[in-house]
Design a protein around this motif. Sequence first.
Motif, PDB file in Angstrom:
ATOM      1  N   TRP A 150       0.837  -1.208   0.000  1.00 13.97           N
ATOM      2  CA  TRP A 150       0.000   0.000   0.000  1.00 13.97           C
ATOM      3  C   TRP A 150       0.868   1.253   0.000  1.00 13.97           C
ATOM      4  O   TRP A 150       0.519   2.260  -0.606  1.00 13.97           O
ATOM      5  CB  TRP A 150      -0.930  -0.035   1.218  1.00 13.97           C
ATOM      6  CG  TRP A 150      -1.745   1.190   1.412  1.00 13.97           C
ATOM      7  CD1 TRP A 150      -2.949   1.470   0.826  1.00 13.97           C
ATOM      8  CD2 TRP A 150      -1.425   2.307   2.232  1.00 13.97           C
ATOM      9  NE1 TRP A 150      -3.391   2.702   1.236  1.00 13.97           N
ATOM     10  CE2 TRP A 150      -2.468   3.233   2.113  1.00 13.97           C
ATOM     11  CE3 TRP A 150      -0.353   2.626   3.067  1.00 13.97           C
ATOM     12  CZ2 TRP A 150      -2.485   4.444   2.779  1.00 13.97           C
ATOM     13  CZ3 TRP A 150      -0.372   3.825   3.739  1.00 13.97           C
ATOM     14  CH2 TRP A 150      -1.428   4.721   3.591  1.00 13.97           C
ATOM     15  N   LEU A 151       2.016   1.188   0.662  1.00 11.65           N
ATOM     16  CA  LEU A 151       2.921   2.346   0.712  1.00 11.65           C
ATOM     17  C   LEU A 151       3.398   2.781  -0.670  1.00 11.65           C
ATOM     18  O   LEU A 151       3.714   3.944  -0.876  1.00 11.65           O
ATOM     19  CB  LEU A 151       4.132   2.048   1.600  1.00 11.65           C
ATOM     20  CG  LEU A 151       3.882   2.011   3.100  1.00 11.65           C
ATOM     21  CD1 LEU A 151       5.141   1.556   3.830  1.00 11.65           C
ATOM     22  CD2 LEU A 151       3.407   3.347   3.626  1.00 11.65           C
ATOM     23  N   ASP A 152       3.454   1.842  -1.628  1.00 11.91           N
ATOM     24  CA  ASP A 152       3.862   2.199  -2.997  1.00 11.91           C
ATOM     25  C   ASP A 152       2.929   3.235  -3.606  1.00 11.91           C
ATOM     26  O   ASP A 152       3.361   4.095  -4.376  1.00 11.91           O
ATOM     27  CB  ASP A 152       3.898   0.965  -3.895  1.00 11.91           C
ATOM     28  CG  ASP A 152       5.134   0.113  -3.670  1.00 11.91           C
ATOM     29  OD1 ASP A 152       6.125   0.632  -3.120  1.00 11.91           O
ATOM     30  OD2 ASP A 152       5.101  -1.073  -4.032  1.00 11.91           O
ATOM     31  N   ASP A 153       1.647   3.135  -3.289  1.00 15.09           N
ATOM     32  CA  ASP A 153       0.673   4.078  -3.825  1.00 15.09           C
ATOM     33  C   ASP A 153       0.484   5.293  -2.926  1.00 15.09           C
ATOM     34  O   ASP A 153      -0.246   6.218  -3.280  1.00 15.09           O
ATOM     35  CB  ASP A 153      -0.685   3.376  -4.014  1.00 15.09           C
ATOM     36  CG  ASP A 153      -0.609   2.266  -5.045  1.00 15.09           C
ATOM     37  OD1 ASP A 153       0.180   2.404  -6.009  1.00 15.09           O
ATOM     38  OD2 ASP A 153      -1.320   1.262  -4.883  1.00 15.09           O
ATOM     39  N   ASN A 154       1.087   5.271  -1.773  1.00 15.23           N
ATOM     40  CA  ASN A 154       0.934   6.355  -0.795  1.00 15.23           C
ATOM     41  C   ASN A 154       2.315   6.817  -0.351  1.00 15.23           C
ATOM     42  O   ASN A 154       2.713   6.663   0.803  1.00 15.23           O
ATOM     43  CB  ASN A 154       0.083   5.866   0.382  1.00 15.23           C
ATOM     44  CG  ASN A 154      -1.309   5.518  -0.079  1.00 15.23           C
ATOM     45  OD1 ASN A 154      -2.154   6.381  -0.203  1.00 15.23           O
ATOM     46  ND2 ASN A 154      -1.525   4.246  -0.386  1.00 15.23           N
ATOM     47  N   ARG A 180       4.875   6.926   3.159  1.00 13.58           N
ATOM     48  CA  ARG A 180       6.184   6.264   3.190  1.00 13.58           C
ATOM     49  C   ARG A 180       7.280   7.281   3.509  1.00 13.58           C
ATOM     50  O   ARG A 180       8.156   7.035   4.339  1.00 13.58           O
ATOM     51  CB  ARG A 180       6.490   5.578   1.870  1.00 13.58           C
ATOM     52  CG  ARG A 180       7.920   5.006   1.844  1.00 13.58           C
ATOM     53  CD  ARG A 180       8.175   4.180   0.641  1.00 13.58           C
ATOM     54  NE  ARG A 180       7.610   2.872   0.942  1.00 13.58           N
ATOM     55  CZ  ARG A 180       7.349   1.937   0.048  1.00 13.58           C
ATOM     56  NH1 ARG A 180       7.586   2.148  -1.218  1.00 13.58           N
ATOM     57  NH2 ARG A 180       6.842   0.782   0.408  1.00 13.58           N
ATOM     58  N   ALA A 181       7.228   8.437   2.876  1.00 10.65           N
ATOM     59  CA  ALA A 181       8.246   9.476   3.109  1.00 10.65           C
ATOM     60  C   ALA A 181       8.227   9.934   4.565  1.00 10.65           C
ATOM     61  O   ALA A 181       9.282  10.131   5.169  1.00 10.65           O
ATOM     62  CB  ALA A 181       8.009  10.655   2.172  1.00 10.65           C
ATOM     63  N   ARG A 182       7.043  10.111   5.138  1.00 11.12           N
ATOM     64  CA  ARG A 182       6.962  10.528   6.546  1.00 11.12           C
ATOM     65  C   ARG A 182       7.609   9.486   7.449  1.00 11.12           C
ATOM     66  O   ARG A 182       8.336   9.832   8.383  1.00 11.12           O
ATOM     67  CB  ARG A 182       5.503  10.754   6.946  1.00 11.12           C
ATOM     68  CG  ARG A 182       4.972  12.072   6.457  1.00 11.12           C
ATOM     69  CD  ARG A 182       3.515  12.299   6.880  1.00 11.12           C
ATOM     70  NE  ARG A 182       2.868  13.130   5.892  1.00 11.12           N
ATOM     71  CZ  ARG A 182       2.221  12.690   4.808  1.00 11.12           C
ATOM     72  NH1 ARG A 182       2.100  11.417   4.587  1.00 11.12           N
ATOM     73  NH2 ARG A 182       1.685  13.536   3.962  1.00 11.12           N
TER      74      ARG A 182
END
Length: 193
Positions: A25-29, A33-35
């Motif tokens: 899910w992090l791939d699309d968000n 992920r950066a945070r």
Amino acid sequence: MEQKLKNRFLNDPSDCEQLLAWWKWLDDNRGDRARLRRVESPDDVLLTGAFSRFLSEMPEKWSESRQLSSSALVAAIVAQVRTNNEVSSFAVQLATPKDGGDKPRMSELRFQQLQKSHDPAEFFRRLLRAVRMLDGNVNILSLANDVLHWMNEYRKGVDRNPKNRLTFCWANDYYLTLLKKQSKAENKGGNTP
């Protein structure tokens, strides 16, 4: 998969599936992920919306008070992973040389320092370095299991049986990998005239 059978702390298949689904899910968000990648300590993770999302995606037991610190550390470290490499355990990956190289990805000295981390903040910093040394190519389930194992030992103390301690498991995987590589190198050297 063999690694799933070895996971002592991340042993529920639904936990594994949900952790991997959240990681994907992090791939699309990428903002979340950066945070998570920018946090400086495990406690900083607790203050992010990305961690709230993590808790909502994971089974309820991950949200329990006694589990929150461990959950935060898992979320922060797993967010650093770029590719899920299920071929070998995290410790084996640290001992495996980069393509064509002779030296392990993580030196013995740094490996020993990682094993001797005194608190979650130090463990977090050393794990970040380890994941970066692996270029983010890590076995997520092995890594998450090891984080949960370390946190359990930090809170409750080490197991009386040395074979059940994370440091032993890691050392065994790491040094056996080095020995196998050394043995292969010696066999290649012995076959030349």
